[in-house]
Write a protein that holds these residues in place. Structure first.
Motif, PDB file in Angstrom:
ATOM      1  N   ARG A 107      59.612  -3.352  81.184  1.00 19.70           N
ATOM      2  CA  ARG A 107      59.950  -4.479  80.304  1.00 19.70           C
ATOM      3  C   ARG A 107      59.183  -5.740  80.719  1.00 19.70           C
ATOM      4  O   ARG A 107      58.741  -6.527  79.870  1.00 19.70           O
ATOM      5  N   HIS A 108      59.032  -5.926  82.020  1.00 24.55           N
ATOM      6  CA  HIS A 108      58.305  -7.089  82.539  1.00 24.55           C
ATOM      7  C   HIS A 108      56.854  -7.067  82.073  1.00 24.55           C
ATOM      8  O   HIS A 108      56.322  -8.084  81.606  1.00 24.55           O
ATOM      9  N   HIS A 109      56.199  -5.914  82.194  1.00 25.15           N
ATOM     10  CA  HIS A 109      54.816  -5.786  81.735  1.00 25.15           C
ATOM     11  C   HIS A 109      54.717  -6.029  80.227  1.00 25.15           C
ATOM     12  O   HIS A 109      53.789  -6.700  79.759  1.00 25.15           O
ATOM     13  N   GLN A 110      55.651  -5.472  79.477  1.00 26.21           N
ATOM     14  CA  GLN A 110      55.638  -5.664  78.025  1.00 26.21           C
ATOM     15  C   GLN A 110      55.783  -7.139  77.673  1.00 26.21           C
ATOM     16  O   GLN A 110      55.130  -7.643  76.761  1.00 26.21           O
ATOM     17  N   THR A 169      45.120  -3.741  82.218  1.00 23.04           N
ATOM     18  CA  THR A 169      45.755  -3.098  83.365  1.00 23.04           C
ATOM     19  C   THR A 169      47.235  -2.859  83.121  1.00 23.04           C
ATOM     20  O   THR A 169      47.766  -1.775  83.386  1.00 23.04           O
ATOM     21  N   GLN A 170      47.926  -3.869  82.602  1.00 25.61           N
ATOM     22  CA  GLN A 170      49.368  -3.731  82.423  1.00 25.61           C
ATOM     23  C   GLN A 170      49.718  -2.787  81.283  1.00 25.61           C
ATOM     24  O   GLN A 170      50.764  -2.135  81.312  1.00 25.61           O
ATOM     25  N   THR A 171      48.867  -2.679  80.282  1.00 27.42           N
ATOM     26  CA  THR A 171      49.091  -1.694  79.230  1.00 27.42           C
ATOM     27  C   THR A 171      48.998  -0.287  79.801  1.00 27.42           C
ATOM     28  O   THR A 171      49.837   0.579  79.514  1.00 27.42           O
ATOM     29  N   ALA A 172      47.986  -0.053  80.633  1.00 28.20           N
ATOM     30  CA  ALA A 172      47.826   1.267  81.252  1.00 28.20           C
ATOM     31  C   ALA A 172      48.976   1.563  82.212  1.00 28.20           C
ATOM     32  O   ALA A 172      49.504   2.689  82.241  1.00 28.20           O
ATOM     33  N   GLU A 173      49.393   0.564  82.990  1.00 31.60           N
ATOM     34  CA  GLU A 173      50.493   0.770  83.936  1.00 31.60           C
ATOM     35  C   GLU A 173      51.814   1.041  83.200  1.00 31.60           C
ATOM     36  O   GLU A 173      52.638   1.831  83.676  1.00 31.60           O
TER      37      GLU A 173
END
Length: 231
Positions: free
Chosen positions: A177-180, A208-212
């Motif tokens: 949720r944090h990355h989103q 990076t955060q989309t991939a993670e």
């Protein structure tokens, strides 16, 4: 008897000052060129630096704050989790985002701007996002979830109380949720920031955060959990 060659040669023991002077001049020019290139890369000497309400400054300021909570949660995982895959992920997030916070706060310092601001996300020219109102989240204002995707103080307290598999599931849920929640900021910064270095970092964060996020969703399901509603 001297020859023309003898007359052209420098006197014995006499320093070759002309050669030293030429070399010094060449080195000086090289240093000036190199220093100028470095200054351009760092933004030093720009006639117009980002203002406090610019996209560049707002992105650096708010993304730093957003990142710091991710680092806090990742460091908890390094202490509480016994799952090697979760620990590797947490280490990557902590090290990468700590480095990025250092870069963004370094820019703000270089520009002579404060590291924090009460106008959260006001730099984003989108009524649905700018000046983001978190009141739709139950108790979010009181609990400290000041930006989309950020965990509340109550959620962090619960996470700190867990260990083992229970910790892993909640950690992955909160970090997904944090990355989103940070994706809108990263994409907006990548498109609208003025400085190439800021746009480049924002683009890197978004990718990076989309991939993670995709990786973490698979990890979460493998551990019997389901993602929280997206922010």
């Amino acid at each position: 008897m001297t020859t023309p060659a003898d007359e052209a040669a420098p006197a014995p023991g006499r320093p070759r000052r002309w050669l030293t002077a030429v070399l010094a001049a060449v080195i000086a020019v090289g240093l000036v060129v190199a220093g100028g290139g470095l200054a351009v890369a760092l933004g030093i000497g720009r006639t117009e630096q980002p203002t406090a309400d610019s996209v560049d400054a707002g992105f650096a300021r708010d993304m730093s704050r957003h990142h710091l909570q991710a680092v806090e949660m990742a460091n908890l995982a390094l202490d509480r989790s016994t799952d090697p895959e979760v620990r590797r992920l947490a280490f990557d997030i902590s090290s990468t985002q700590t480095n990025q916070v250092g870069r963004m706060q370094g820019w703000l310092t270089l520009w002579g701007l404060p590291l924090t601001s009460g106008d959260v996300m006001g730099w984003m020219d989108d009524p649905a996002i700018a000046g983001h109102d978190m009141s739709h989240m139950d108790g979010a204002d009181a609990d400290g979830a000041v930006m989309p995707g950020m965990a509340t103080e109550a959620e962090l307290a619960t996470l700190r109380s867990l260990s083992g598999a229970e910790f892993d599931v909640m950690f992955l849920q909160l970090m997904i949720r944090h990355h989103q929640g940070g994706l809108d900021m990263a994409e907006y910064g990548a498109e609208h920031a003025e400085l190439p270095a800021v746009r480049g970092l924002a683009h890197s964060i978004a990718e990076t955060q989309t991939a993670e996020t995709t990786t973490m969703e698979a990890m979460l399901r493998a551990r019997g959990g389901t993602p929280l509603p997206a922010p």
